[in-house]
Scaffold this active site. Structure first.
Site, PDB file in Angstrom:
ATOM      1  N   HIS A  45      68.121-110.718  46.369  1.00 36.61           N
ATOM      2  CA  HIS A  45      68.191-109.263  46.202  1.00 36.61           C
ATOM      3  C   HIS A  45      68.097-108.606  47.579  1.00 36.61           C
ATOM      4  CE1 HIS A  45      66.809-109.717  41.806  1.00 36.61           C
ATOM      5  NE2 HIS A  45      68.131-109.606  41.877  1.00 36.61           N
ATOM      6  N   ARG A  72      67.612-105.656  48.970  1.00 37.68           N
ATOM      7  CA  ARG A  72      66.614-104.709  49.494  1.00 37.68           C
ATOM      8  C   ARG A  72      65.229-105.315  49.658  1.00 37.68           C
ATOM      9  NH1 ARG A  72      66.877-101.095  44.010  1.00 37.68           N
ATOM     10  NH2 ARG A  72      65.926-102.569  42.581  1.00 37.68           N
ATOM     11  N   HIS A  83      60.899-113.051  45.977  1.00 34.92           N
ATOM     12  CA  HIS A  83      61.367-111.702  45.660  1.00 34.92           C
ATOM     13  C   HIS A  83      60.257-110.719  46.017  1.00 34.92           C
ATOM     14  CE1 HIS A  83      64.877-112.439  42.796  1.00 34.92           C
ATOM     15  NE2 HIS A  83      64.420-113.657  42.988  1.00 34.92           N
ATOM     16  N   GLU A 138      57.005-112.909  43.127  1.00 33.79           N
ATOM     17  CA  GLU A 138      57.161-111.481  43.485  1.00 33.79           C
ATOM     18  C   GLU A 138      56.023-111.137  44.438  1.00 33.79           C
ATOM     19  OE1 GLU A 138      59.589-109.470  42.520  1.00 33.79           O
ATOM     20  OE2 GLU A 138      60.438-110.412  40.736  1.00 33.79           O
TER      21      GLU A 138
HETATM   22  O1  0X9 Z   1      64.647-109.032  37.969  1.00 36.70           O
HETATM   23  C1  0X9 Z   1      64.723-109.954  38.780  1.00 36.70           C
HETATM   24  O2  0X9 Z   1      65.756-110.554  39.020  1.00 36.70           O
HETATM   25  C2  0X9 Z   1      63.489-110.384  39.547  1.00 36.70           C
HETATM   26  N1  0X9 Z   1      62.612-109.271  39.749  1.00 36.70           N
HETATM   27  S1  0X9 Z   1      62.976-108.212  40.912  1.00 36.70           S
HETATM   28  O3  0X9 Z   1      62.088-107.075  40.806  1.00 36.70           O
HETATM   29  N2  0X9 Z   1      62.711-108.885  42.306  1.00 36.70           N
HETATM   30  O4  0X9 Z   1      64.347-107.876  40.816  1.00 36.70           O
HETATM   31  C3  0X9 Z   1      62.842-111.559  38.856  1.00 36.70           C
HETATM   32  C4  0X9 Z   1      62.077-111.153  37.675  1.00 36.70           C
HETATM   33  C5  0X9 Z   1      61.398-112.322  37.146  1.00 36.70           C
HETATM   34  N3  0X9 Z   1      60.896-111.891  35.965  1.00 36.70           N
HETATM   35  C6  0X9 Z   1      61.210-112.457  34.830  1.00 36.70           C
HETATM   36  N4  0X9 Z   1      61.328-113.762  34.788  1.00 36.70           N
HETATM   37  N5  0X9 Z   1      61.414-111.713  33.820  1.00 36.70           N
HETATM   38 ZN    ZN Z   2      64.279-109.556  43.359  1.00 33.82          ZN
END
Ligand code: 0X9
Ligand code: ZN
Length: 508
Positions: free
Chosen positions: A193, A195, A333, A409
């Site tokens: 990602h 940003r 992330h 995260e």
């Molecule tokens: O949504 C995503 O791709 C990731 N979160 S982010 O805020 N960095 O975009 C990963 C989310 C992981 N969460 C789940 N497994 N639901």
């Molecule tokens: Zn992300």
């Protein structure tokens, strides 16, 4: 579908685009307090144009906050919409551009190599191996740095190219440790990602740490000796470079996706065309099922089909080439302080080795917190944040049967509202504590391999001890029937192991 159309009509009708305006972006913090409001937010998340409403925090549970960046020409309308539907909300950031200027506006845009690479004292060959940490760098600086490390430390590091992006950039990484076919492999990436700059900084910090502590830190030496570690610090360099084009313009700085060419879709009101795919929705894991969008203008657009994008396709091929040896895969992330494991598409859906996955995650989170007291939660996506499909760790877990497959995260916590513009002074602590958590996984892999080797050599020693002929006529038998060792193998392991050269097969 009907609901989607209604939503689009009620919220976005009769708006005009003035895409150049960078001031006046607001971030709304919305609190869905009923199931209906939550569902409405989820639909908005899946259908909204990034140009208009960009979800920094996706809707997850009733009474869980949702942070949405709204473009200047839509803020009044959006606020009216929230009021009309009785949402509890606040404006968390009144003027995002102002905040970006305060935080990042004075960043130098023209950094020379001398500013970037700290020369090693008394370094005869003038090798610049150290990147000044606590800063963000262009992809070209990062690439040069990776190349220099590989050129100057070929005994421990090798440059790898995972693939080529839509805009023609090489997706580069480093491979650490001497490779032997029986060694286990760990892969760490960041920046899928665009940003999420703190994640890219963290992966770069890991590289910096390894190359600069390899002679002094026994833990690093242990990893270099016992595992093969790949680090790919920027998986989506096109997106990352785009976020750097104007660091104080939210439209650029807050870009999340790749930079694939425009695709169009009719959303019930108009045909909208936008660039980019959310690469973390493009993997072939329950593709497009949940928490992903079929609209190209959505920030969670999953792309036309699984692995339609060169970046995710190449990365999946790279990971697949390590199948059987790949013991851990970690993707960095930001943000929310979470240590996430599989699976993400549905609650209470786990791989068979969930207990081990959970045990190591719990230990990692504990170790991470020990450094500065940062609190992380661990669990599957839908347990602790939200459900989604098409992500890299779930695909890797299911397809490659990787033992430890984690999405991390980073800082700050969920409750913060400006997590993508982390204070500079938090960058190094963030990376340091994350490394402390990651070492738990690395230790598991390295130690398991070491103990399996010790076990193996112990077994060989026992076999050696037991290696003898139980009967006296072995040599004679072999002479009279040369195939006997092979044809009557199990009997011969028992009776004539030495003569038949079958000691390695003795059961111990
Ligand atoms: O949504 C995503 O791709 C990731 N979160 S982010 O805020 N960095 O975009 C990963 C989310 C992981 N969460 C789940 N497994 N639901
Ligand atoms: Zn992300």
């Amino acid at each position: 579908m009907i609901l989607r159309v209604i939503l689009v009509i009620t919220f976005w009708s009769a708006t005009c685009h003035s895409a150049d305006n960078a001031s006046g972006f607001k971030v709304f913090r919305v609190l869905p307090t009923t199931n209906q409001q939550l569902l409405q937010m989820i639909r908005l998340f899946e259908t909204a144009d990034t140009d208009r409403a960009d979800f920094w925090h996706a809707p997850s549970v009733v009474n869980g906050t949702v942070d949405i960046m709204v473009a200047p020409e839509h803020t009044d309308q959006f606020q009216g919409y929230l009021e009309k539907h009785g949402y509890t909300f606040q404006v968390a950031i009144e003027d995002l551009q102002k905040l970006l200027i305060e935080k990042e506006g004075n960043l130098s845009t023209h950094i020379t190599d001398d500013d970037v690479f700290l020369k090693r004292l008394h370094d005869d060959v003038g090798f610049h191996s150290r990147l000044r940490m606590g800063e963000y760098y262009s992809y070209s600086v990062i690439s040069t740095w990776l190349q220099r490390i590989a050129e100057n430390m070929s005994d421990i590091a090798q440059l790898i190219k995972v693939g080529t992006t839509v805009e023609g950039r090489d997706i580069l990484g480093l491979k650490f440790g001497k490779d032997t076919p029986d060694k286990k492999v760990v892969v760490i990436d960041a920046g899928i990602h665009a940003r999420e700059w703190a994640a890219i900084h963290t992966a770069s910090y890991f590289i910096n740490l390894i190359v600069n502590s390899r002679e002094t830190d026994p833990q690093i030496q242990n990893y270099l000796d016992n595992i093969v570690l790949y680090i790919i610090p920027v998986l989506n360099p096109d997106g990352y470079e785009y976020t750097r084009t104007d660091k104080t313009n939210p439209r650029a700085r807050m870009w999340r996706k790749s930079r694939s060419p425009k695709a169009c879709a009719f959303d019930g009101v108009r045909n909208s065309c936008c660039m980019g795919v959310d690469l973390n929705r493009n993997f072939d894991f329950r593709f497009s099922e949940i928490g992903a969008s079929r609209y190209p203008c959505s920030e969670i657009y999953h792309g036309p089909s699984a692995f339609s994008e060169p970046e995710s396709k190449a990365y999946a091929q790279f990971l697949t080439s390590l199948k059987g040896r790949l013991e851990a895969y970690i993707t960095l992330h930001s943000y929310s302080q979470l240590w996430i494991y599989s699976y993400s598409h549905r609650k209470f859906t786990y791989a068979p080795d969930i207990e081990e996955t959970r045990r190591v995650a719990a230990k990692a989170v504990q170790e991470l917190g020990r450094m500065y007291g940062t609190k992380y939660r661990h669990g599957t996506g839908p347990e602790i944040i939200y459900a989604f499909s098409g992500g890299s760790t779930d695909w890797a877990k299911e397809t490659l049967k990787i033992k430890y497959s984690y999405t991390i995260e980073l800082r700050p916590g969920y409750e913060e509202w400006n997590g993508f513009v982390l204070d500079k002074n938090q960058l190094v602590p963030t990376a340091k504590e994350t490394w402390a958590g990651v070492t738990v996984v690395l230790d598991e892999v390295a130690n398991q391999w070491k103990s399996s080797r010790i076990r193996e050599s112990e077994l060989n020693r026992i076999r050696e001890e037991k290696c003898a002929d139980r009967l006296a006529g072995c040599a004679y038998w072999l002479q009279s029937s040369p195939n006997i060792c092979r044809v009557s193998q199990s009997t011969m392991i028992r009776d004539c192991a030495k003569t038949c050269n079958l000691c390695h097969m003795i059961a111990v």
